[in-house]
Design a protein around this motif. Structure first.
Motif, PDB file in Angstrom:
ATOM      1  N   VAL A   1       0.882  -1.166   0.000  1.00  0.00           N
ATOM      2  CA  VAL A   1       0.000   0.000   0.000  1.00  0.00           C
ATOM      3  C   VAL A   1       0.920   1.216   0.000  1.00  0.00           C
ATOM      4  O   VAL A   1       1.853   1.295   0.806  1.00  0.00           O
ATOM      5  CB  VAL A   1      -0.929   0.027   1.226  1.00  0.00           C
ATOM      6  N   MET A   2       0.678   2.152  -0.897  1.00  0.00           N
ATOM      7  CA  MET A   2       1.564   3.295  -1.094  1.00  0.00           C
ATOM      8  C   MET A   2       0.824   4.599  -0.837  1.00  0.00           C
ATOM      9  O   MET A   2      -0.205   4.866  -1.450  1.00  0.00           O
ATOM     10  CB  MET A   2       2.124   3.282  -2.528  1.00  0.00           C
ATOM     11  N   TYR A   3       1.357   5.404   0.083  1.00  0.00           N
ATOM     12  CA  TYR A   3       0.815   6.729   0.369  1.00  0.00           C
ATOM     13  C   TYR A   3       1.785   7.775  -0.159  1.00  0.00           C
ATOM     14  O   TYR A   3       3.001   7.664   0.039  1.00  0.00           O
ATOM     15  CB  TYR A   3       0.657   6.939   1.879  1.00  0.00           C
ATOM     16  N   THR A   4       1.271   8.804  -0.825  1.00  0.00           N
ATOM     17  CA  THR A   4       2.124   9.881  -1.329  1.00  0.00           C
ATOM     18  C   THR A   4       1.483  11.226  -1.040  1.00  0.00           C
ATOM     19  O   THR A   4       0.255  11.360  -1.009  1.00  0.00           O
ATOM     20  CB  THR A   4       2.351   9.761  -2.849  1.00  0.00           C
ATOM     21  N   GLY A   5       2.326  12.232  -0.823  1.00  0.00           N
ATOM     22  CA  GLY A   5       1.807  13.564  -0.574  1.00  0.00           C
ATOM     23  C   GLY A   5       2.857  14.460   0.062  1.00  0.00           C
ATOM     24  O   GLY A   5       4.033  14.089   0.147  1.00  0.00           O
TER      25      GLY A   5
ATOM     26  N   PRO B   1      -2.571  -1.217  16.333  1.00  0.00           N
ATOM     27  CA  PRO B   1      -2.323  -2.490  17.012  1.00  0.00           C
ATOM     28  C   PRO B   1      -1.676  -3.531  16.102  1.00  0.00           C
ATOM     29  O   PRO B   1      -0.963  -4.412  16.595  1.00  0.00           O
ATOM     30  CB  PRO B   1      -3.738  -2.925  17.444  1.00  0.00           C
ATOM     31  N   LEU B   2      -1.918  -3.434  14.786  1.00  0.00           N
ATOM     32  CA  LEU B   2      -1.348  -4.407  13.861  1.00  0.00           C
ATOM     33  C   LEU B   2       0.007  -3.971  13.293  1.00  0.00           C
ATOM     34  O   LEU B   2       0.496  -4.544  12.330  1.00  0.00           O
ATOM     35  CB  LEU B   2      -2.317  -4.666  12.698  1.00  0.00           C
ATOM     36  N   ALA B   3       0.644  -2.962  13.904  1.00  0.00           N
ATOM     37  CA  ALA B   3       1.862  -2.387  13.331  1.00  0.00           C
ATOM     38  C   ALA B   3       2.995  -3.402  13.171  1.00  0.00           C
ATOM     39  O   ALA B   3       3.833  -3.258  12.278  1.00  0.00           O
ATOM     40  CB  ALA B   3       2.334  -1.205  14.181  1.00  0.00           C
ATOM     41  N   LYS B   4       3.029  -4.430  14.018  1.00  0.00           N
ATOM     42  CA  LYS B   4       4.087  -5.432  13.894  1.00  0.00           C
ATOM     43  C   LYS B   4       3.838  -6.402  12.743  1.00  0.00           C
ATOM     44  O   LYS B   4       4.698  -7.235  12.435  1.00  0.00           O
ATOM     45  CB  LYS B   4       4.229  -6.203  15.206  1.00  0.00           C
ATOM     46  N   GLN B   5       2.681  -6.279  12.112  1.00  0.00           N
ATOM     47  CA  GLN B   5       2.353  -7.194  11.016  1.00  0.00           C
ATOM     48  C   GLN B   5       2.686  -6.607   9.651  1.00  0.00           C
ATOM     49  O   GLN B   5       2.351  -7.183   8.623  1.00  0.00           O
ATOM     50  CB  GLN B   5       0.878  -7.566  11.090  1.00  0.00           C
ATOM     51  N   PHE B   6       3.336  -5.443   9.634  1.00  0.00           N
ATOM     52  CA  PHE B   6       3.817  -4.867   8.380  1.00  0.00           C
ATOM     53  C   PHE B   6       5.081  -4.064   8.677  1.00  0.00           C
ATOM     54  O   PHE B   6       5.418  -3.788   9.838  1.00  0.00           O
ATOM     55  CB  PHE B   6       2.760  -3.986   7.712  1.00  0.00           C
ATOM     56  N   ALA B   7       5.790  -3.705   7.620  1.00  0.00           N
ATOM     57  CA  ALA B   7       6.933  -2.794   7.720  1.00  0.00           C
ATOM     58  C   ALA B   7       6.609  -1.528   6.948  1.00  0.00           C
ATOM     59  O   ALA B   7       5.768  -1.540   6.045  1.00  0.00           O
ATOM     60  CB  ALA B   7       8.196  -3.452   7.169  1.00  0.00           C
ATOM     61  N   LEU B   8       7.271  -0.436   7.321  1.00  0.00           N
ATOM     62  CA  LEU B   8       7.109   0.827   6.604  1.00  0.00           C
ATOM     63  C   LEU B   8       8.432   1.226   5.962  1.00  0.00           C
ATOM     64  O   LEU B   8       9.483   1.170   6.601  1.00  0.00           O
ATOM     65  CB  LEU B   8       6.657   1.942   7.550  1.00  0.00           C
ATOM     66  N   ALA B   9       8.353   1.630   4.701  1.00  0.00           N
ATOM     67  CA  ALA B   9       9.503   2.214   4.009  1.00  0.00           C
ATOM     68  C   ALA B   9       9.181   3.686   3.789  1.00  0.00           C
ATOM     69  O   ALA B   9       8.177   4.019   3.156  1.00  0.00           O
ATOM     70  CB  ALA B   9       9.758   1.513   2.686  1.00  0.00           C
ATOM     71  N   VAL B  10      10.025   4.550   4.331  1.00  0.00           N
ATOM     72  CA  VAL B  10       9.768   5.997   4.324  1.00  0.00           C
ATOM     73  C   VAL B  10      10.783   6.701   3.442  1.00  0.00           C
ATOM     74  O   VAL B  10      11.989   6.485   3.567  1.00  0.00           O
ATOM     75  CB  VAL B  10       9.843   6.570   5.748  1.00  0.00           C
ATOM     76  N   THR B  11      10.279   7.549   2.545  1.00  0.00           N
ATOM     77  CA  THR B  11      11.138   8.355   1.681  1.00  0.00           C
ATOM     78  C   THR B  11      10.644   9.793   1.728  1.00  0.00           C
ATOM     79  O   THR B  11       9.444  10.039   1.609  1.00  0.00           O
ATOM     80  CB  THR B  11      11.093   7.857   0.218  1.00  0.00           C
ATOM     81  N   GLU B  12      11.577  10.738   1.913  1.00  0.00           N
ATOM     82  CA  GLU B  12      11.213  12.151   1.956  1.00  0.00           C
ATOM     83  C   GLU B  12      12.124  12.974   1.055  1.00  0.00           C
ATOM     84  O   GLU B  12      13.341  12.766   1.029  1.00  0.00           O
ATOM     85  CB  GLU B  12      11.330  12.701   3.385  1.00  0.00           C
ATOM     86  N   TYR B  13      11.497  13.892   0.320  1.00  0.00           N
ATOM     87  CA  TYR B  13      12.238  14.868  -0.474  1.00  0.00           C
ATOM     88  C   TYR B  13      11.764  16.249  -0.025  1.00  0.00           C
ATOM     89  O   TYR B  13      10.808  16.806  -0.574  1.00  0.00           O
ATOM     90  CB  TYR B  13      11.986  14.669  -1.964  1.00  0.00           C
ATOM     91  N   GLU B  14      12.427  16.792   1.002  1.00  0.00           N
ATOM     92  CA  GLU B  14      11.960  18.053   1.582  1.00  0.00           C
ATOM     93  C   GLU B  14      12.040  19.205   0.582  1.00  0.00           C
ATOM     94  O   GLU B  14      11.205  20.102   0.609  1.00  0.00           O
ATOM     95  CB  GLU B  14      12.769  18.372   2.838  1.00  0.00           C
ATOM     96  N   SER B  15      13.049  19.175  -0.309  1.00  0.00           N
ATOM     97  CA  SER B  15      13.181  20.265  -1.278  1.00  0.00           C
ATOM     98  C   SER B  15      11.998  20.319  -2.230  1.00  0.00           C
ATOM     99  O   SER B  15      11.683  21.377  -2.782  1.00  0.00           O
ATOM    100  CB  SER B  15      14.480  20.109  -2.069  1.00  0.00           C
ATOM    101  N   ARG B  16      11.329  19.185  -2.438  1.00  0.00           N
ATOM    102  CA  ARG B  16      10.154  19.114  -3.306  1.00  0.00           C
ATOM    103  C   ARG B  16       8.860  19.044  -2.510  1.00  0.00           C
ATOM    104  O   ARG B  16       7.781  18.999  -3.086  1.00  0.00           O
ATOM    105  CB  ARG B  16      10.252  17.886  -4.222  1.00  0.00           C
ATOM    106  N   ASP B  17       8.986  18.986  -1.164  1.00  0.00           N
ATOM    107  CA  ASP B  17       7.838  18.786  -0.276  1.00  0.00           C
ATOM    108  C   ASP B  17       7.016  17.585  -0.729  1.00  0.00           C
ATOM    109  O   ASP B  17       5.797  17.659  -0.904  1.00  0.00           O
ATOM    110  CB  ASP B  17       6.951  20.033  -0.212  1.00  0.00           C
ATOM    111  N   PHE B  18       7.713  16.455  -0.884  1.00  0.00           N
ATOM    112  CA  PHE B  18       7.054  15.233  -1.341  1.00  0.00           C
ATOM    113  C   PHE B  18       7.563  14.059  -0.522  1.00  0.00           C
ATOM    114  O   PHE B  18       8.770  13.894  -0.321  1.00  0.00           O
ATOM    115  CB  PHE B  18       7.344  14.994  -2.820  1.00  0.00           C
ATOM    116  N   GLY B  19       6.625  13.249  -0.044  1.00  0.00           N
ATOM    117  CA  GLY B  19       6.977  12.076   0.738  1.00  0.00           C
ATOM    118  C   GLY B  19       6.234  10.846   0.275  1.00  0.00           C
ATOM    119  O   GLY B  19       5.168  10.943  -0.357  1.00  0.00           O
ATOM    120  N   LEU B  20       6.807   9.676   0.579  1.00  0.00           N
ATOM    121  CA  LEU B  20       6.180   8.398   0.263  1.00  0.00           C
ATOM    122  C   LEU B  20       6.260   7.502   1.484  1.00  0.00           C
ATOM    123  O   LEU B  20       7.305   7.427   2.136  1.00  0.00           O
ATOM    124  CB  LEU B  20       6.877   7.688  -0.904  1.00  0.00           C
TER     125      LEU B  20
END
Length: 279
Positions: free
Chosen positions: A155-159, A175-194
């Motif tokens: 599942v991919m969130y962008t904004g 509560p289910l946070a241990k059942q998935f992992a998160l990959a975080v990417t940020e581009y502050e110069s573009r104000d864009f995150g994933l």
């Protein structure tokens, strides 16, 4: 110990700030491969979005895509696959309804309906370029949960960065946070995150370690180059971790080797300094 495998992030690392592949990086990678060193492009991109970059390199390599969910050859052969259970994907979506704009579910499919959105504004100025490049892979389902007829890749969130930090905090508190992992990417110069919700055992680092073991390499023989939060695990695994000059400050504070920026051919400089030297 000589380097036998080089893992290279794509965006912010291999590519310059214009999303172009510098000739110096291409030549350094070709030289490494010519000397028998294996190369893996390790990226948050989908396979079909990363493949055009890989094809520009014109040498043998593998692609570790979707933040470690899949390992593929250029011809599309799948070597490793770690999918997110659809029930976990559904529960993540149900917990984040107010972030539905810019949210997608990504599948391991040949072409159509790889990336599913609930609503698509094809003229959205912030996403139009992405939509145009990926139009043939994009589908629509309302509600978005209805597309979960099989296990997805992610599942991919962008904004905007701050909004994505809200998503991250909300997901980590579930509560289910241990059942998935998160990959975080940020581009502050573009104000864009994933934010990518992926299989709980999955990360760039975990899959790089798995691939290195399959190839018979120990971590001391692995070099990794990256610039962002989702690169941390692969840098921690590698015997020779190298951060880009344009890296997020949090990675620079960890005491690893630092190369030039992505606009200064930092990948080429790192390969020449640490891989193309006598072991």
């Amino acid at each position: 110990m000589a380097i036998r495998l080089i893992a290279i992030d794509i965006d912010g690392t291999l590519l310059d700030s214009r999303w172009e592949l510098p000739e110096a990086n291409r030549k350094a990678i070709a030289e490494a491969v010519g000397r028998g060193i294996e190369v893996a492009l390790v990226t948050g991109r989908r396979f079909d979005f990363a493949l055009p970059i890989a094809q520009q390199l014109r040498c043998r390599l593998v692609l570790i895509v979707n933040n470690g969910a899949l390992v593929k050859s250029k011809d599309g052969t799948t070597h490793l696959r770690h999918l997110l259970p659809r029930d976990i994907a559904r529960r993540a979506l149900q917990a984040t309804p107010r972030f539905r704009e810019g949210t997608a579910v990504v599948f391991d499919r040949l072409r159509e309906n790889q990336v599913m959105f609930e609503r698509i504004d094809w003229e959205d100025p912030g996403r139009k370029a992405y939509f145009d490049r990926n139009r043939e892979f994009i589908g629509q389902a309302s509600p978005l949960e209805s597309c979960l007829t099989e296990d997805p890749i992610q599942v991919m969130y962008t904004g905007p960065v701050e909004r994505m930090r809200e998503v991250e905090a909300l997901l980590r508190a579930l509560p289910l946070a241990k059942q998935f992992a998160l990959a975080v990417t940020e581009y502050e110069s573009r104000d864009f995150g994933l934010i990518d919700v992926i299989h709980p055992a999955c990360s760039k680092g975990a899959t790089l370690a798995e691939w290195a073991a399959l190839r018979g390499f120990v971590r001391e023989e692995v070099m990794a180059i990256g610039d962002n939060f989702n690169d941390r695990e692969m840098l921690e695994f590698a015997g020779v971790p190298v951060v880009m000059g344009n890296s997020v400050p949090e990675l620079k504070q960890l005491g690893w080797r630092e190369t030039l920026s992505n606009d200064q051919n930092g990948v080429a400089a790192a390969i020449e300094a640490y891989a193309l030297v006598p072991g």
